[in-house]
Design a protein around this motif. Structure first.
Motif, PDB file in Angstrom:
ATOM      1  N   LYS A 116      58.950 -18.892  12.724  1.00  0.00           N
ATOM      2  CA  LYS A 116      59.085 -17.541  12.192  1.00  0.00           C
ATOM      3  C   LYS A 116      60.482 -17.323  11.622  1.00  0.00           C
ATOM      4  O   LYS A 116      61.483 -17.672  12.245  1.00  0.00           O
ATOM      5  N   GLY A 117      60.533 -16.761  10.424  1.00  0.00           N
ATOM      6  CA  GLY A 117      61.808 -16.482   9.794  1.00  0.00           C
ATOM      7  C   GLY A 117      62.438 -17.672   9.099  1.00  0.00           C
ATOM      8  O   GLY A 117      63.477 -17.529   8.432  1.00  0.00           O
ATOM      9  N   LYS A 118      61.828 -18.840   9.235  1.00  0.00           N
ATOM     10  CA  LYS A 118      62.411 -20.049   8.639  1.00  0.00           C
ATOM     11  C   LYS A 118      61.440 -20.823   7.739  1.00  0.00           C
ATOM     12  O   LYS A 118      61.875 -21.528   6.833  1.00  0.00           O
ATOM     13  N   TYR A 119      60.141 -20.717   8.019  1.00  0.00           N
ATOM     14  CA  TYR A 119      59.234 -21.651   7.338  1.00  0.00           C
ATOM     15  C   TYR A 119      59.145 -21.426   5.832  1.00  0.00           C
ATOM     16  O   TYR A 119      58.878 -22.377   5.093  1.00  0.00           O
ATOM     17  N   LEU A 120      59.416 -20.199   5.376  1.00  0.00           N
ATOM     18  CA  LEU A 120      59.385 -19.962   3.930  1.00  0.00           C
ATOM     19  C   LEU A 120      60.498 -20.727   3.223  1.00  0.00           C
ATOM     20  O   LEU A 120      60.260 -21.390   2.209  1.00  0.00           O
ATOM     21  N   GLU A 121      61.718 -20.632   3.748  1.00  0.00           N
ATOM     22  CA  GLU A 121      62.832 -21.354   3.137  1.00  0.00           C
ATOM     23  C   GLU A 121      62.647 -22.862   3.294  1.00  0.00           C
ATOM     24  O   GLU A 121      63.025 -23.643   2.405  1.00  0.00           O
ATOM     25  N   THR A 122      62.055 -23.266   4.404  1.00  0.00           N
ATOM     26  CA  THR A 122      61.761 -24.682   4.590  1.00  0.00           C
ATOM     27  C   THR A 122      60.779 -25.155   3.525  1.00  0.00           C
ATOM     28  O   THR A 122      60.951 -26.239   2.936  1.00  0.00           O
ATOM     29  N   TRP A 123      59.772 -24.352   3.272  1.00  0.00           N
ATOM     30  CA  TRP A 123      58.782 -24.702   2.244  1.00  0.00           C
ATOM     31  C   TRP A 123      59.428 -24.765   0.856  1.00  0.00           C
ATOM     32  O   TRP A 123      59.112 -25.646   0.059  1.00  0.00           O
ATOM     33  N   ARG A 124      60.355 -23.867   0.596  1.00  0.00           N
ATOM     34  CA  ARG A 124      61.062 -23.923  -0.695  1.00  0.00           C
ATOM     35  C   ARG A 124      61.851 -25.235  -0.815  1.00  0.00           C
ATOM     36  O   ARG A 124      61.922 -25.827  -1.900  1.00  0.00           O
ATOM     37  N   PHE A 143      49.728 -24.761  10.605  1.00  0.00           N
ATOM     38  CA  PHE A 143      49.723 -23.472   9.929  1.00  0.00           C
ATOM     39  C   PHE A 143      48.350 -22.817  10.049  1.00  0.00           C
ATOM     40  O   PHE A 143      47.325 -23.455   9.812  1.00  0.00           O
ATOM     41  N   GLN A 144      48.352 -21.555  10.415  1.00  0.00           N
ATOM     42  CA  GLN A 144      47.147 -20.746  10.433  1.00  0.00           C
ATOM     43  C   GLN A 144      46.908 -20.176   9.032  1.00  0.00           C
ATOM     44  O   GLN A 144      47.758 -20.297   8.136  1.00  0.00           O
ATOM     45  N   ILE A 145      45.770 -19.506   8.851  1.00  0.00           N
ATOM     46  CA  ILE A 145      45.443 -18.954   7.541  1.00  0.00           C
ATOM     47  C   ILE A 145      46.542 -18.016   7.047  1.00  0.00           C
ATOM     48  O   ILE A 145      46.974 -18.086   5.891  1.00  0.00           O
ATOM     49  N   ASP A 150      50.896 -16.676   3.283  1.00  0.00           N
ATOM     50  CA  ASP A 150      52.280 -16.242   3.116  1.00  0.00           C
ATOM     51  C   ASP A 150      53.043 -17.159   2.167  1.00  0.00           C
ATOM     52  O   ASP A 150      53.661 -16.695   1.192  1.00  0.00           O
ATOM     53  N   ILE A 151      53.013 -18.465   2.419  1.00  0.00           N
ATOM     54  CA  ILE A 151      53.803 -19.361   1.559  1.00  0.00           C
ATOM     55  C   ILE A 151      53.218 -19.452   0.153  1.00  0.00           C
ATOM     56  O   ILE A 151      53.959 -19.581  -0.824  1.00  0.00           O
ATOM     57  N   ILE A 152      51.905 -19.347   0.033  1.00  0.00           N
ATOM     58  CA  ILE A 152      51.294 -19.379  -1.303  1.00  0.00           C
ATOM     59  C   ILE A 152      51.671 -18.128  -2.085  1.00  0.00           C
ATOM     60  O   ILE A 152      52.035 -18.189  -3.266  1.00  0.00           O
ATOM     61  N   ARG A 153      51.609 -16.982  -1.414  1.00  0.00           N
ATOM     62  CA  ARG A 153      51.949 -15.712  -2.068  1.00  0.00           C
ATOM     63  C   ARG A 153      53.420 -15.687  -2.479  1.00  0.00           C
ATOM     64  O   ARG A 153      53.772 -15.243  -3.579  1.00  0.00           O
ATOM     65  N   ASN A 264      37.187 -23.245  21.311  1.00  0.00           N
ATOM     66  CA  ASN A 264      38.457 -22.691  20.824  1.00  0.00           C
ATOM     67  C   ASN A 264      39.583 -23.020  21.804  1.00  0.00           C
ATOM     68  O   ASN A 264      40.462 -22.206  22.074  1.00  0.00           O
ATOM     69  N   GLU A 265      39.522 -24.237  22.330  1.00  0.00           N
ATOM     70  CA  GLU A 265      40.455 -24.669  23.377  1.00  0.00           C
ATOM     71  C   GLU A 265      41.495 -25.620  22.813  1.00  0.00           C
ATOM     72  O   GLU A 265      41.170 -26.696  22.301  1.00  0.00           O
ATOM     73  N   ARG A 266      42.750 -25.222  22.930  1.00  0.00           N
ATOM     74  CA  ARG A 266      43.854 -26.055  22.453  1.00  0.00           C
ATOM     75  C   ARG A 266      44.402 -26.946  23.565  1.00  0.00           C
ATOM     76  O   ARG A 266      44.501 -26.515  24.707  1.00  0.00           O
ATOM     77  N   LYS A 267      44.768 -28.163  23.210  1.00  0.00           N
ATOM     78  CA  LYS A 267      45.512 -29.033  24.108  1.00  0.00           C
ATOM     79  C   LYS A 267      47.013 -28.921  23.822  1.00  0.00           C
ATOM     80  O   LYS A 267      47.841 -29.186  24.687  1.00  0.00           O
ATOM     81  N   GLY A 268      47.328 -28.562  22.590  1.00  0.00           N
ATOM     82  CA  GLY A 268      48.712 -28.340  22.198  1.00  0.00           C
ATOM     83  C   GLY A 268      49.031 -26.859  22.174  1.00  0.00           C
ATOM     84  O   GLY A 268      48.262 -26.025  22.673  1.00  0.00           O
ATOM     85  N   SER A 269      50.157 -26.507  21.558  1.00  0.00           N
ATOM     86  CA  SER A 269      50.621 -25.120  21.538  1.00  0.00           C
ATOM     87  C   SER A 269      49.893 -24.289  20.486  1.00  0.00           C
ATOM     88  O   SER A 269      49.334 -24.813  19.522  1.00  0.00           O
ATOM     89  N   ASP A 270      49.940 -22.983  20.684  1.00  0.00           N
ATOM     90  CA  ASP A 270      49.362 -22.018  19.756  1.00  0.00           C
ATOM     91  C   ASP A 270      50.360 -21.781  18.613  1.00  0.00           C
ATOM     92  O   ASP A 270      51.502 -21.378  18.867  1.00  0.00           O
ATOM     93  N   PRO A 271      49.971 -22.024  17.357  1.00  0.00           N
ATOM     94  CA  PRO A 271      50.901 -21.825  16.237  1.00  0.00           C
ATOM     95  C   PRO A 271      51.419 -20.394  16.105  1.00  0.00           C
ATOM     96  O   PRO A 271      52.423 -20.166  15.422  1.00  0.00           O
ATOM     97  N   ASP A 272      50.746 -19.438  16.726  1.00  0.00           N
ATOM     98  CA  ASP A 272      51.231 -18.055  16.690  1.00  0.00           C
ATOM     99  C   ASP A 272      52.059 -17.695  17.915  1.00  0.00           C
ATOM    100  O   ASP A 272      52.546 -16.566  18.023  1.00  0.00           O
ATOM    101  N   ASN A 273      52.233 -18.644  18.828  1.00  0.00           N
ATOM    102  CA  ASN A 273      52.958 -18.342  20.062  1.00  0.00           C
ATOM    103  C   ASN A 273      53.551 -19.617  20.648  1.00  0.00           C
ATOM    104  O   ASN A 273      53.005 -20.198  21.585  1.00  0.00           O
ATOM    105  N   PHE A 274      54.663 -20.056  20.063  1.00  0.00           N
ATOM    106  CA  PHE A 274      55.359 -21.243  20.580  1.00  0.00           C
ATOM    107  C   PHE A 274      56.861 -20.950  20.578  1.00  0.00           C
ATOM    108  O   PHE A 274      57.321 -20.075  19.841  1.00  0.00           O
ATOM    109  N   ASN A 275      57.590 -21.639  21.398  1.00  0.00           N
ATOM    110  CA  ASN A 275      59.022 -21.317  21.550  1.00  0.00           C
ATOM    111  C   ASN A 275      59.887 -22.569  21.512  1.00  0.00           C
ATOM    112  O   ASN A 275      60.814 -22.719  22.298  1.00  0.00           O
ATOM    113  N   PHE A 276      59.566 -23.463  20.604  1.00  0.00           N
ATOM    114  CA  PHE A 276      60.384 -24.682  20.484  1.00  0.00           C
ATOM    115  C   PHE A 276      60.695 -24.952  19.020  1.00  0.00           C
ATOM    116  O   PHE A 276      60.136 -24.333  18.145  1.00  0.00           O
TER     117      PHE A 276
END
Length: 276
Positions: A116-124, A143-145, A150-153, A264-276
């Protein structure tokens, strides 16, 4: 019909990407990962997926140099880690990955997580790298929908690939449909649910009909869903088994039975809720 290990999908910029590759998450750097890469390539694999955070780009590069196959016949993916995201830091991280790999270019460079707050500039930054010719294709991971929208727009640049957790317990049908509609190739990490699905009554029963293992059934299910898949292993026997999925086709009813395993079971982290 995806009929052989050499078959590829054409990405939205015209680059060809193998349908099946080798993932090297948690594979020890140095001789272990180098030997795994060489074994896979000897068996016919041409796609190798690593990442800066895996800590094994140096060993992957060694395997590539020693494999005896021309560089232009290989498809190499790496990713920028979260702590390096942002425009200038991503460019520096790419240079560091390229140096560790010992390569002049990579075939696919991914934003590892939507920070959050970084992926747009990273994509650029990735679009800049793509225009420079040092990356053949660029994409994202986890990336979720709404992240994709967001990055396409904001940039007008559609990712070539979205690499996400995808397996029968997490079928992500809306995301798969969105990516297909946008011309984004979905790619599965952890296709066997980190080993949780190497055996399952439904998958075992389906596999018995075709003389295949549950793992082979899942990898075939990936392909028939139009999803690139990169199972991880360090053993040659499993490398062979994972690649032996091109001589059978799952029936529509078998595909539906596998889809029905979704939790709908993840083994890894939730892309909308991770802290790393």
């Amino acid at each position: 019909m995806i009929a052989s290990l050499s078959d590829t999908t054409r990405l939205n910029n015209g680059v060809n990407m193998p349908w099946l590759g080798l993932g090297v998450w948690k594979v020890e750097n140095g001789g272990t990962v180098a030997q795994t890469v060489k074994s896979a390539i000897r068996l016919g694999y041409r796609s190798i997926d690593t990442a800066a955070v895996y800590g094994n780009e140096t060993g992957v590069g060694q395997g590539i140099r020693e494999c005896g196959v021309p560089r232009d016949e290989l498809f190499i993916t790496t990713k920028v880690w979260n702590s390096e995201q942002g425009y200038d830091s991503t460019l520096a991280a790419f240079d560091a990955s390229l140096e560790k790999l010992g390569l002049d270019y990579v075939d696919l460079y991914l934003v590892h997580w939507p920070v959050k707050g970084k992926y747009l500039e990273t994509w650029r930054a990735l679009t800049h790298l793509y225009k420079s010719g040092r990356v053949k294709a660029i994409g994202v991971s986890n990336f979720q929908i709404h992240h994709l929208e967001d990055i396409i727009r904001e940039t007008g640049v559609i990712p070539a690939v979205n690499q996400v957790e995808f397996h029968p317990y997490l079928t992500q049908k809306p995301l798969l449909a969105f990516c297909k509609d946008q011309g984004i190739q979905l790619e599965a990490w952890s296709p066997l649910a980190q080993g949780a699905l190497t055996s399952h009554p439904v998958l075992d029963e389906i596999g018995a009909k075709y003389g295949k293992s549950a793992s082979q059934v899942i990898l075939r299910w990936d392909l028939q869903n139009g999803v690139v898949t990169i199972p991880k292993t360090v053993t040659e026997s499993r490398l062979k088994e994972n690649a032996d999925i091109f001589d059978f086709v799952l029936s529509p009813s078998d595909m539906e039975a596998i889809d029905a395993l979704n939790r709908n079971e993840r083994k890894g982290s939730d892309p909308d809720n991770f802290n790393f």
